[in-house]
Enzyme design. Structure first.
Site, PDB file in Angstrom:
ATOM      1  N   ARG A 106     -13.460 -23.169  -2.542  1.00 11.20           N
ATOM      2  CA  ARG A 106     -14.168 -23.567  -3.475  1.00 11.20           C
ATOM      3  C   ARG A 106     -13.238 -23.971  -4.711  1.00 11.20           C
ATOM      4  NH1 ARG A 106     -17.413 -24.835  -0.586  1.00 11.20           N
ATOM      5  NH2 ARG A 106     -19.741 -24.383  -0.228  1.00 11.20           N
ATOM      6  N   GLU A 146      -9.344 -33.920 -14.039  1.00 11.76           N
ATOM      7  CA  GLU A 146      -8.128 -33.418 -14.648  1.00 11.76           C
ATOM      8  C   GLU A 146      -7.003 -33.226 -13.551  1.00 11.76           C
ATOM      9  OE1 GLU A 146     -10.431 -29.541 -14.255  1.00 11.76           O
ATOM     10  OE2 GLU A 146     -10.773 -31.871 -14.494  1.00 11.76           O
ATOM     11  N   HIS A 192     -13.142 -33.518  -0.196  1.00 10.32           N
ATOM     12  CA  HIS A 192     -14.076 -32.611   0.431  1.00 10.32           C
ATOM     13  C   HIS A 192     -14.196 -32.872   1.973  1.00 10.32           C
ATOM     14  CE1 HIS A 192     -17.691 -30.012   0.009  1.00 10.32           C
ATOM     15  NE2 HIS A 192     -16.855 -29.273   0.553  1.00 10.32           N
TER      16      HIS A 192
END
Length: 387
Positions: free
Chosen positions: A231, A260, A272
């Protein structure tokens, strides 16, 4: 007949586990008893009174209002380990990405387009800037030894890495699956200080959010290569960027891109893809559907995030399912009602999980229509079903 509502495209392999004689699949069902979901957001969704259970085809349940479900007596299932193969394989690939500078190297070589016959010479001249270490003989720290962490640890050991695993809550099943060549670390501080690579396989909660922070990075071995396929919230991105800037960290490969992190040297962001395999989608859907069906038909609970695991073989008579708060006196109150109703308890199990508890009883005798009402009238009982 139970109505199952799907909020995402669920693999046909999973839907096939819900036989048409007992279940009806309806994408628009207004009063479903069960919901199958992948990533659809449910926090703003109105939960119908008919809803008994939610099956999440995946491990994370951030898209589900778990606390609200508990208050309403709705069981929330997830599918831990169903996508372990896909995530573990991608993590092993990320070890190579983090070591051999493949991403910047591939970007660079694409920039040679149009150089014609000079490409081969330019490649030989420029490749030295992408030199990176081999994995064999390096130390890998696996933080979290669940289904995925164990697979990663075992595979890395086969690649010749010295593997150290840390998990104070490792299950018996996971321990049995862990290779003998993996060193089970009892000190997280020592593991972080000595490992060249760290891979995270932790859930996100109040204790683990921002796990990799400024202080932890300072305690790591300089030149750390960090992998995160669990995560994104496990890593404090500001602390990570600072560690990369000063050389404390050499690389970060993550399956959870953030603004960022994009375009930062040493960072590889993957969109992902951990569980994005046909096999993982099938496995998750099958597991979610089977757990949902077993609860609706038999009252059994396995792999719930808000209720305890209670699996009881069916005995004679009717099955009574009582979902209630974890408070003193509930068991005696429940059995008092069955005694008053002249019912014999053939089988019984009770377990609790934090503030919630669940009691299953198989009873014989004259089970009347008022039994569920009498049980539901007990203070702190949330939901009652008689099967």
């Amino acid at each position: 007949m139970f109505t199952i509502k799907t909020l995402n495209n669920i693999s046909p392999a999973g839907l096939a586990k819900l036989g048409p004689s007992q279940f009806r699949i309806d994408e628009e069902g207004a009063e479903p008893q069960g919901i199958l979901v992948r990533s659809a957001q449910m926090h703003e969704m109105e939960l119908p009174e008919s809803l008994l259970a939610i099956g999440r085809a995946g491990a994370g349940v951030n898209n589900i209002p778990v606390e609200k479900c508990s208050e309403a007596g709705i069981v929330v299932f997830n599918t831990p380990g169903a996508n372990a193969g896909g995530v573990a394989e991608l993590t092993i690939g990320a070890l190579v990405l983090a070591s051999r500078n493949l991403w910047p190297a591939m970007q660079w070589v694409q920039g040679l387009a149009g150089q014609g016959d000079a490409v081969a010479k330019l490649v030989e001249k420029g490749k030295s800037q992408f030199v990176g270490p081999e994995l064999a003989g390096k130390k890998l720290g696996v933080v979290g030894l669940g289904a995925i962490g164990v697979k990663v640890a075992n595979a890395a050991a086969h690649l010749g890495m010295d593997v150290y695993g840390y998990d104070p809550y490792i299950s018996v099943d996971a321990a049995w699956m862990l290779s003998r060549s993996v060193t089970h670390s009892v000190s997280l501080t020592e593991l972080l200080a000595q490992c060249d690579y760290i891979t995270l396989h932790l859930p996100v909660n109040d204790q683990t959010r921002g796990f990799m922070n400024e202080g932890v990075f300072r305690g790591c071995k300089p030149g750390l290569r960090l992998l995160n396929f669990a995560r994104g919230e496990l890593v404090d991105n500001a602390a990570l960027l600072a560690a990369l800037a000063c050389g404390q960290a050499a690389a970060y490969v993550t399956d959870f891109p953030k603004e960022e992190l994009l375009g930062v040297p040493g960072v590889v962001c993957i969109p992902h893809l951990g569980a994005s395999t046909p096999e993982s989608e099938d496995n998750c859907a099958v597991m979610a559907a089977e757990q949902l069906a077993d609860y609706l038909l038999n009252g059994n609970i396995k792999n719930s995030v808000n209720l305890p695991e209670v699996v009881l073989p069916r005995a004679a008579g009717k099955r009574v399912c009582v979902l209630h708060k974890n408070e003193p006196g509930l068991i005696s109150a429940i059995t008092a009602v069955t005694t008053e109703a002249a019912l014999n308890i053939e089988n019984m199990m009770n377990k609790s999980k934090k503030d919630m508890a669940y009691t299953l009883l198989d009873v014989t005798g004259p089970v009347g229509g008022q039994l569920a009402e009498r049980l539901a009238a007990i203070p702190s009982v949330v939901r009652v079903r008689v099967l």
